[in-house]
Design a protein around this motif. Structure first.
Motif, PDB file in Angstrom:
ATOM      1  N   GLU A  37     -50.487 -22.822 -11.193  1.00  0.00           N
ATOM      2  CA  GLU A  37     -49.118 -23.122 -11.613  1.00  0.00           C
ATOM      3  C   GLU A  37     -48.419 -23.924 -10.515  1.00  0.00           C
ATOM      4  O   GLU A  37     -48.330 -23.485  -9.370  1.00  0.00           O
ATOM      5  N   LYS A  38     -47.903 -25.094 -10.869  1.00  0.00           N
ATOM      6  CA  LYS A  38     -47.336 -26.012  -9.887  1.00  0.00           C
ATOM      7  C   LYS A  38     -45.810 -25.913  -9.875  1.00  0.00           C
ATOM      8  O   LYS A  38     -45.179 -25.801 -10.934  1.00  0.00           O
ATOM      9  N   THR A  63     -51.348 -17.700  -7.388  1.00  0.00           N
ATOM     10  CA  THR A  63     -50.907 -18.105  -8.724  1.00  0.00           C
ATOM     11  C   THR A  63     -50.219 -19.468  -8.706  1.00  0.00           C
ATOM     12  O   THR A  63     -50.344 -20.244  -9.654  1.00  0.00           O
ATOM     13  N   TYR A  64     -49.503 -19.755  -7.608  1.00  0.00           N
ATOM     14  CA  TYR A  64     -48.666 -20.952  -7.560  1.00  0.00           C
ATOM     15  C   TYR A  64     -49.070 -21.888  -6.423  1.00  0.00           C
ATOM     16  O   TYR A  64     -49.517 -21.448  -5.366  1.00  0.00           O
ATOM     17  N   TRP A 102     -49.705 -33.818 -11.382  1.00  0.00           N
ATOM     18  CA  TRP A 102     -49.267 -32.588 -12.038  1.00  0.00           C
ATOM     19  C   TRP A 102     -48.764 -32.918 -13.452  1.00  0.00           C
ATOM     20  O   TRP A 102     -47.683 -33.472 -13.626  1.00  0.00           O
ATOM     21  N   LYS A 104     -48.076 -30.642 -15.851  1.00  0.00           N
ATOM     22  CA  LYS A 104     -47.035 -29.670 -16.169  1.00  0.00           C
ATOM     23  C   LYS A 104     -46.654 -28.950 -14.880  1.00  0.00           C
ATOM     24  O   LYS A 104     -47.518 -28.636 -14.054  1.00  0.00           O
ATOM     25  N   TYR A 105     -45.374 -28.660 -14.717  1.00  0.00           N
ATOM     26  CA  TYR A 105     -44.936 -28.016 -13.477  1.00  0.00           C
ATOM     27  C   TYR A 105     -43.557 -27.399 -13.684  1.00  0.00           C
ATOM     28  O   TYR A 105     -42.867 -27.657 -14.685  1.00  0.00           O
ATOM     29  N   HIS A 106     -43.173 -26.559 -12.734  1.00  0.00           N
ATOM     30  CA  HIS A 106     -41.853 -25.951 -12.694  1.00  0.00           C
ATOM     31  C   HIS A 106     -41.026 -26.670 -11.629  1.00  0.00           C
ATOM     32  O   HIS A 106     -41.569 -27.319 -10.736  1.00  0.00           O
ATOM     33  N   LYS A 132     -41.870 -27.220 -17.129  1.00  0.00           N
ATOM     34  CA  LYS A 132     -42.050 -25.987 -17.905  1.00  0.00           C
ATOM     35  C   LYS A 132     -40.842 -25.056 -17.799  1.00  0.00           C
ATOM     36  O   LYS A 132     -40.501 -24.346 -18.748  1.00  0.00           O
ATOM     37  N   LEU A 279     -40.776 -18.030 -13.279  1.00  0.00           N
ATOM     38  CA  LEU A 279     -41.946 -18.889 -13.440  1.00  0.00           C
ATOM     39  C   LEU A 279     -43.021 -18.194 -14.266  1.00  0.00           C
ATOM     40  O   LEU A 279     -43.635 -18.794 -15.156  1.00  0.00           O
ATOM     41  N   SER A 280     -43.252 -16.930 -13.968  1.00  0.00           N
ATOM     42  CA  SER A 280     -44.293 -16.157 -14.658  1.00  0.00           C
ATOM     43  C   SER A 280     -44.000 -16.040 -16.140  1.00  0.00           C
ATOM     44  O   SER A 280     -44.905 -16.082 -16.974  1.00  0.00           O
ATOM     45  N   LYS A 283     -45.013 -19.679 -18.048  1.00  0.00           N
ATOM     46  CA  LYS A 283     -46.234 -20.414 -17.683  1.00  0.00           C
ATOM     47  C   LYS A 283     -46.677 -21.298 -18.839  1.00  0.00           C
ATOM     48  O   LYS A 283     -46.496 -20.973 -20.000  1.00  0.00           O
TER      49      LYS A 283
END
Length: 283
Positions: A37-38, A63-64, A102, A104-106, A132, A279-280, A283
């Protein structure tokens, strides 16, 4: 070079090389973690990415993968001049994600870059839908900070006068922290930023207004706003409830009782928990 060698196993430094003449610049940044997860993380007006140093020990690096980014005129991007607008920050941020590959990313944005993050969200919603989720930390709202003439004069003085800057850092945290806090923050501000960048972004977050565009777009990207109860009125629940809450259909708010404008430094464990919880969930 990593800022904290104790965390070397979890981090990889990656700073932007100077752009070739004619090429769009890539913002200076540091990658931290190795997860799928970015997350792109932006700092505030009065400092650089070192704001987040206290948070790193509490992040889930399995995770990130975090990209701690410095916008034009700050830190690793201090040599990059610009127009210092929300459009420029947003475009630079989206370009960095492309550069990193990337899909997809936050996104996390703080204060003035909380405002710029909303612009990135708007541009992304109109095009690729690659963001995201978004975490806006004590953000300036898309209609600009509601400053009086006196506030503007005070903030303008804080850019050059150290005593005024120390008073500003104290006010942003409710006057509850010791003098060493304001002294160190002022020293870091002077070392990390170009004066013309401070002036340019000052005009951005006080004068820009793209709130009508954001409202009309009905951006449905999940947004979390993190506020501090000890912050200034323009960063408080009353103001956010009549602005952000009306412009974004998929938004929620968390307010930290024992923090002001810098929850990543004032309450780092709780801050990391709130960010990664959002974030979680997206996802």
């Amino acid at each position: 070079m990593l800022r904290n060698t104790v965390l070397a196993a979890a981090a990889t430094a990656l700073f932007a090389a100077p752009a070739v003449a004619g090429d769009p610049p890539i913002l200076g940044h540091e990658l931290f973690g190795s997860g799928p997860e970015k997350v792109i993380v932006l700092h505030d007006w009065m400092s650089d990415a070192t704001n987040y140093d206290a948070v790193r020990a509490w992040l889930d690096t399995g995770t990130y993968t975090y990209a701690f980014v410095e916008v034009r005129g700050y830190g690793a991007s201090k040599g990059l001049a610009g127009s210092y607008t929300s459009d420029e920050i947003a475009t630079d941020t989206l370009r960095l994600a492309e550069h990193l590959g990337w899909e997809k990313y936050h996104l996390v944005g703080h204060s003035m870059n909380g405002m710029a993050g909303f612009k990135a969200l708007l541009l992304d919603w109109r095009a690729a839908h690659r963001i995201k989720s978004y975490v806006a930390v004590t953000p300036v709202t898309p209609n600009g900070y509601p400053a009086s003439d006196g506030d503007r004069a005070f903030l303008a003085a804080a850019m050059t006068d150290d005593e005024t800057a120390r008073k500003a850092f104290s006010a942003l945290t409710g006057g509850k922290l010791n003098p060493a806090w304001a002294v160190r923050k002022t020293i870091r501000n002077r070392a990390s930023s170009r004066p013309e960048a401070l002036r340019g972004y000052y005009a951005m977050w006080l004068n820009e207004d793209f709130s009508a565009e954001l409202d009309d777009a009905k951006v449905d990207t999940p947004v979390l706003v993190i506020g501090g109860r000890n912050d200034l009125p323009g960063f408080q629940e009353t103001y956010y409830s009549k602005t952000l809450a009306n412009w974004l259909p998929n938004i929620r708010f968390e307010y930290i009782d024992n923090a002001g404008h810098y929850p990543m430094q004032e309450t780092p464990v709780l801050f990391a928990t709130l960010v990664e919880g959002h974030l979680s969930a997206n996802k």
